[in-house]
Design an enzyme around this catalytic site. Structure first.
Site, PDB file in Angstrom:
ATOM      1  N   HIS A 112      41.086  29.789  44.208  1.00 55.79           N
ATOM      2  CA  HIS A 112      40.605  31.175  44.103  1.00 55.79           C
ATOM      3  C   HIS A 112      40.760  31.684  42.666  1.00 55.79           C
ATOM      4  O   HIS A 112      39.807  32.225  42.079  1.00 55.79           O
ATOM      5  CB  HIS A 112      41.402  32.055  45.069  1.00 55.79           C
ATOM      6  CG  HIS A 112      40.965  33.485  45.117  1.00 55.79           C
ATOM      7  ND1 HIS A 112      40.313  34.037  46.207  1.00 55.79           N
ATOM      8  CD2 HIS A 112      41.079  34.497  44.214  1.00 55.79           C
ATOM      9  CE1 HIS A 112      40.053  35.307  45.970  1.00 55.79           C
ATOM     10  NE2 HIS A 112      40.514  35.614  44.752  1.00 55.79           N
ATOM     11  N   GLU A 113      41.940  31.494  42.101  1.00 55.37           N
ATOM     12  CA  GLU A 113      42.189  32.020  40.758  1.00 55.37           C
ATOM     13  C   GLU A 113      41.456  31.217  39.687  1.00 55.37           C
ATOM     14  O   GLU A 113      41.060  31.776  38.654  1.00 55.37           O
ATOM     15  CB  GLU A 113      43.697  32.065  40.485  1.00 55.37           C
ATOM     16  CG  GLU A 113      44.505  32.883  41.480  1.00 55.37           C
ATOM     17  CD  GLU A 113      43.988  34.304  41.687  1.00 55.37           C
ATOM     18  OE1 GLU A 113      43.327  34.847  40.771  1.00 55.37           O
ATOM     19  OE2 GLU A 113      44.224  34.880  42.768  1.00 55.37           O
ATOM     20  N   HIS A 116      38.077  32.669  39.208  1.00 51.00           N
ATOM     21  CA  HIS A 116      38.131  33.800  38.275  1.00 51.00           C
ATOM     22  C   HIS A 116      38.208  33.300  36.833  1.00 51.00           C
ATOM     23  O   HIS A 116      37.537  33.840  35.943  1.00 51.00           O
ATOM     24  CB  HIS A 116      39.340  34.683  38.577  1.00 51.00           C
ATOM     25  CG  HIS A 116      39.259  35.430  39.867  1.00 51.00           C
ATOM     26  ND1 HIS A 116      38.083  36.002  40.335  1.00 51.00           N
ATOM     27  CD2 HIS A 116      40.212  35.715  40.801  1.00 51.00           C
ATOM     28  CE1 HIS A 116      38.320  36.602  41.489  1.00 51.00           C
ATOM     29  NE2 HIS A 116      39.592  36.447  41.789  1.00 51.00           N
TER      30      HIS A 116
END
Length: 233
Positions: A112-113, A116
């Site tokens: 998920h990160e 980003h």
């Protein structure tokens, strides 16, 4: 702007160790070194074995943003409501060592990160001033990280509605925005809706929605083969 207000508005209050000057580990925190050690081991396993993470790391390297584990990841104690975060100011991924206890959870948070971080690398996201940019990256992260996979949703007892994956992505993106920005739910929903279709259909660098680890393995293999193909042209 008052520093405390700025920290609250941008979500930094959820990650107290980001402010080293203020955060002081007490004796209890110091005794929890095993949390940090476990976090580091799970992180190492994630970047070496997760096809999601391996593809994202390869894509970032190809985009000129090579990731170094010791520089770009930090295991820290966080607020109990979050598992991780991307600190755009330092280009660093925060992993909440006090909230991540299973390898599968670590794999999802890292992925998920990293999405980003990939967006930060390729799209020059204005994280602090443009809520549409933030919403777009949150939609992509929820969509591509496995957060909304069938198995994870069943484990949450969420299943059975039409277009469930889309609704899961929309809901998780909304919650992520509300966690780090002091705006109304109505405003957040409007922003998510404005960018949803475009950002939901942006599958870079996977080329598809990896609904499972098997899908992610295929995507990683295709990505690596593509690089080999272009290298031989």
């Amino acid at each position: 702007m008052d520093q405390t207000k700025q920290e609250e508005e941008y979500g930094y209050d959820l990650f107290p160790e980001r402010d080293r000057a203020k955060f002081k580990k007490n004796s209890i925190a110091n005794s929890l070194f095993t949390f940090n050690n476990k976090c580091q081991l799970m992180l190492q396993y994630a970047v070496e074995s997760s096809p999601y993470a391996k593809l994202l790391l390869s894509a970032m390297k190809s985009s000129g943003c090579k990731v170094f584990k010791d520089r770009h990841f930090s295991c820290e104690d966080c607020d109990g409501t979050v598992s991780g975060g991307f600190d755009a100011a330092s280009s660093q991924i925060v992993l909440c060592q006090n909230n991540i206890h299973q390898q599968s959870h670590m794999n999802r948070v890292v992925t998920h990160e990293l999405i980003h971080a990939f967006d930060h690398c390729r799209a020059h996201v204005d994280w602090f001033n443009n809520l549409r940019h933030l919403a777009c990256s949150e939609i992509r992260a929820a969509n591509l990280s496995g957060d909304c996979s069938f198995s994870n949703e069943v484990a949450r007892f969420n299943f059975g509605v039409k277009e469930h994956h889309q609704e899961c992505v929309r809901g998780r993106a909304l919650r992520s925005i509300l966690a780090v920005r002091k705006i109304s739910r109505e405003d957040a929903e409007k922003i998510v809706s404005e960018v949803f279709d475009t950002c939901f259909n942006d599958h870079a660098p996977f080329g598809r929605i990896p609904h499972s680890k098997k899908d992610a393995k295929f995507a990683y293999r295709e990505y690596e083969n593509r690089d080999r193909y272009y290298a031989n042209l």
